[in-house]
Design a protein around this motif. Structure first.
Motif, PDB file in Angstrom:
ATOM      1  N   ASN A   1      53.422  39.264  35.981  1.00 30.40           N
ATOM      2  CA  ASN A   1      53.089  40.856  36.120  1.00 30.40           C
ATOM      3  C   ASN A   1      51.777  41.019  34.826  1.00 30.40           C
TER       4      ASN A   1
ATOM      5  N   HIS B   1      44.617  44.835  39.080  1.00 37.65           N
ATOM      6  CA  HIS B   1      45.249  46.155  39.307  1.00 37.65           C
ATOM      7  C   HIS B   1      45.414  46.239  40.809  1.00 37.65           C
TER       8      HIS B   1
ATOM      9  N   ASN C   1      48.995  45.288  40.915  1.00 40.38           N
ATOM     10  CA  ASN C   1      50.110  45.552  40.112  1.00 40.38           C
ATOM     11  C   ASN C   1      50.248  44.646  38.787  1.00 40.38           C
TER      12      ASN C   1
ATOM     13  N   TYR D   1      51.232  52.657  40.055  1.00 40.40           N
ATOM     14  CA  TYR D   1      51.725  51.868  41.068  1.00 40.40           C
ATOM     15  C   TYR D   1      53.097  52.287  41.730  1.00 40.40           C
TER      16      TYR D   1
ATOM     17  N   ASN E   1      50.841  48.711  45.129  1.00 40.14           N
ATOM     18  CA  ASN E   1      49.770  49.243  44.370  1.00 40.14           C
ATOM     19  C   ASN E   1      49.504  50.878  44.710  1.00 40.14           C
ATOM     20  N   SER E   2      48.838  51.598  43.787  1.00 40.17           N
ATOM     21  CA  SER E   2      48.542  52.691  43.995  1.00 40.17           C
ATOM     22  C   SER E   2      47.932  53.278  45.167  1.00 40.17           C
TER      23      SER E   2
END
Length: 666
Positions: free
Chosen positions: A256, A304, A307, A615, A633-634
């Protein structure tokens, strides 16, 4: 009435304007011949039936409509009334009457929508319990309507103006009320976007869900082209392909965090006006990638999406290695301030005791903090250089100037103070600029020989003038990642003994992430089982803030040495994990996901615009226990899932997690 239009002069400042215009845009509702909508007029039953027919084309016929004696063959809404009855939205009255001109009351409209859409009655126990807290006038809800009101609440269909806590069930429904209810029903079906109106009654079943957090990082080294790019001078497209391959592999391994070396030798693997482009990137110092792109910006975006945290890794004072052949160009510090850069062995080093050098490094790092969306700033163990036998670091003139100005520290204490100053200054500056950007250092793994007693090896306190024990005592770092580059068994540099020492000298409870030397993997003295055991040792000290591991380096994963990928995926990191939280940075969680829906084998939701969510964590209930199922993810707002009970949480950039919104699927 007239054909629909998207704007009405009498709804410009009306609370229901977005609902009304949303339906008008879809051709589902219209105004009057004078162009007005008249939102506060009451709506009768025949008008409501007409809107239902316009809005909902999916419900199947459930029953045959009778011949209503008060609806003539020429009634303007005859077909709509028949549709509303046959599809289960509306019912008649005794004596085969429909009462088409009777004004609709709010509870009648809501019950009709809930019944016609066949909203499930099986998942409303939590809602029924909460109705008295949701509605101050819950006692006014007729008994026959309570289940349907609960289902409509659960589906976020109910809109109450001006007070969301007052349902006003027996009041006449206005045209604005009905427009809001219909719009929210369409949002529930996924046919229009949710408006997140402050008047919508938002009910979601929430639970506190969590999993064992763990920091899982890897160093991606650019100096000597160890990890990336694989060689100097690759075309920009090849560099990007290699970087994506690395980041994909990090995701595949359930890691991560990526530590990308962006300043190996007072140069830049990103667009900078303060230092030249790195030779390790293009082969020529000062030459930008061709065609142009910004590697750091690119890496951040790709991380990103998956994540993954990106920590920009800096070497604070090394100016050049012996293997660099490219001519130094402005604004490299060896060109602009050559009097502060010294040859030491085969390398060039800046003098940490010079304020100009301290300012230089500080400004370079803060420039990245300011311009890039990095998750962290990372320094390695190179402050003063590792000593060369019979050769002292040539900063005597700087030290003498310090003494002449009244300085009383010994040479060793003065050098340590120089390092301490940059560490403290960076921590303070980063937090003043972006408080949630993490700052950490990976020092040499032994603090001093004899600490603890059995340990032998280099004395970083005296040899490279680093005092990480003080950094922990002062709280100048968010984490420390000691390079514990030894095996478990040899007593003089024992991995568990050293890790235990670091956890015991951490009075402010900063995070401890062990640095593991994966590059030694050979299947013999360093088998994969050594790393499995080291990670397990780190986990066994979680109560002492040993919260993860960082592996050196990415190359072992890239080449899949000794099938290391399968071992990591099957035994070490078989499940995903979110990074541990840092309570001293921020503890308030983001808002829960909005409008969470489970239907047709899919889970969908909306981001609540709080600027915090980075996220999502999706949990699944198995045998009564919540287990982390996926990290999303977002940009993800929908996912196909098999039947089960799930909980969806929002997570901010430093790992704070909202309550989970619980839904059942299938």
């Amino acid at each position: 009435m007239v054909a629909s239009q998207t704007g009405f002069p009498d709804t410009e400042n009306h609370w229901a304007k977005p609902f009304i215009e949303g339906l008008a845009n879809q051709g589902m509702i219209s105004g009057f011949p004078d162009g007005r909508f008249r939102p506060n007029l009451p709506m009768n039953r025949s008008q409501f039936a007409a809107i239902l027919k316009n809005a909902f084309s999916q419900p199947e016929k459930q029953r045959a409509a009778p011949t209503f004696i008060d609806v003539s063959q020429k009634h303007w809404a005859k077909e709509a009334i028949q549709y509303a009855y046959e599809t289960g939205f509306m019912s008649g009255y005794p004596g085969n009457r429909f009462r088409p001109d009777t004004n609709l009351v709010r509870v009648e409209a809501l019950v009709a929508i809930a019944a016609g859409l066949n909203l499930p009655l099986s998942e409303i126990s939590d809602v029924q319990i909460e109705l008295p807290q949701l509605y101050q006038d819950v006692d006014k809800i007729p008994g026959y309507a309570q289940d349907r009101i609960a289902t409509a609440t659960d589906a976020n269909i109910i809109v109450n103006y001006p007070n969301p806590k007052r349902l006003r069930p027996t009041q006449v429904a206005t045209r604005a009320d009905v427009a809001a209810f219909i719009y929210q029903a369409l949002a529930y079906l996924g046919q229009v976007p949710d408006l997140n109106s402050k008047y919508t009654v938002a009910f979601q079943t929430t639970r506190e869900v969590s999993h064992q957090r763990e920091f899982r990082g890897v160093w991606v080294t650019s100096v000597w082209n160890i990890d990336w790019p694989s060689e100097k001078g690759l075309a920009a497209e090849q560099q990007q392909e290699e970087l994506i391959e690395i980041i994909d592999r990090i995701e595949e391994l359930n890691l991560n965090a990526m530590f990308l070396q962006v300043r190996p030798t007072a140069d830049a693997l990103y667009a900078s006006e303060l230092e030249p482009w790195s030779e390790w990137l293009t082969g020529t110092q000062g030459q930008a990638p061709e065609p142009f792109y910004d590697p750091l910006e690119f890496a951040i975006a790709e991380c990103h999406k998956r994540n993954i945290e990106l920590h920009a890794w800096f070497n604070p004072f090394r100016a050049a290695t012996g293997s660099q052949v490219s001519t130094k160009v402005k604004p490299h510090i060896s060109v602009t301030h050559s009097n502060y850069v010294y040859q030491y062995g085969k390398q060039l080093w800046m003098d940490p005791g010079v304020k100009t050098v301290q300012d230089w490094t500080y400004n370079v790092i803060l420039d990245v903090v300011d311009r890039y969306d990095v998750d962290g700033i990372h320094l390695d163990d190179y402050f003063y250089p590792y000593p060369i036998k019979d050769q002292d670091f040539p900063d005597q003139k700087t030290y003498e100037a310090y003494q002449e100005a009244g300085g009383e520290l010994s040479l060793g204490d003065w050098r340590r103070d120089n390092v301490n100053k940059i560490v403290e200054r960076l921590y303070t500056g980063i937090k003043a600029n972006k408080p949630t950007v993490k700052f950490g250092i990976s020092p040499f793994g032994i603090y001093r020989p004899g600490q603890p007693p059995q340990i032998k090896g280099l004395d970083q306190y005296e040899a490279i003038y680093a005092d990480p024990k003080k950094w922990l005592e002062e709280g100048w770092v968010d984490y420390i990642a000691p390079q514990l580059y030894w095996r478990i068994e040899p007593p003089a540099q024992s991995y568990p003994v050293l890790l235990q020492w670091w956890t015991e000298n951490n009075p402010k409870n900063r995070h401890i992430y062990s640095g593991n030397r994966l590059s030694k993997l050979d299947g013999e003295e360093w088998p994969i089982s050594e790393y499995e055991e080291q990670v397990e040792i780190s986990r066994n000290l979680v109560s002492q803030i040993s919260l993860g591991n960082i592996f050196y380096s990415m190359k072992v994963f890239t080449e899949n040495r000794l099938e290391v990928l399968d071992q990591f995926k099957s035994s070490i990191y078989s499940e995903p994990a979110v990074v541990p939280t840092m309570e001293w940075l921020k503890t308030e969680p983001p808002k829960t996901p909005g409008n969470v829906r489970a239907r047709d084998g899919k889970l969908s939701w909306q981001k609540v615009c709080d600027g915090e969510t980075c996220y999502w964590t999706l949990y699944r209930q198995q045998d009564g226990v919540w287990r982390l199922y996926k990290i999303l993810n977002s940009a993800t707002l929908e996912i196909a899932l098999e039947s089960g009970v799930y909980a969806l949480s929002a997570v901010d950039r430093i790992g704070n997690e909202s309550l989970g919104v619980v839904v059942s699927l299938g």
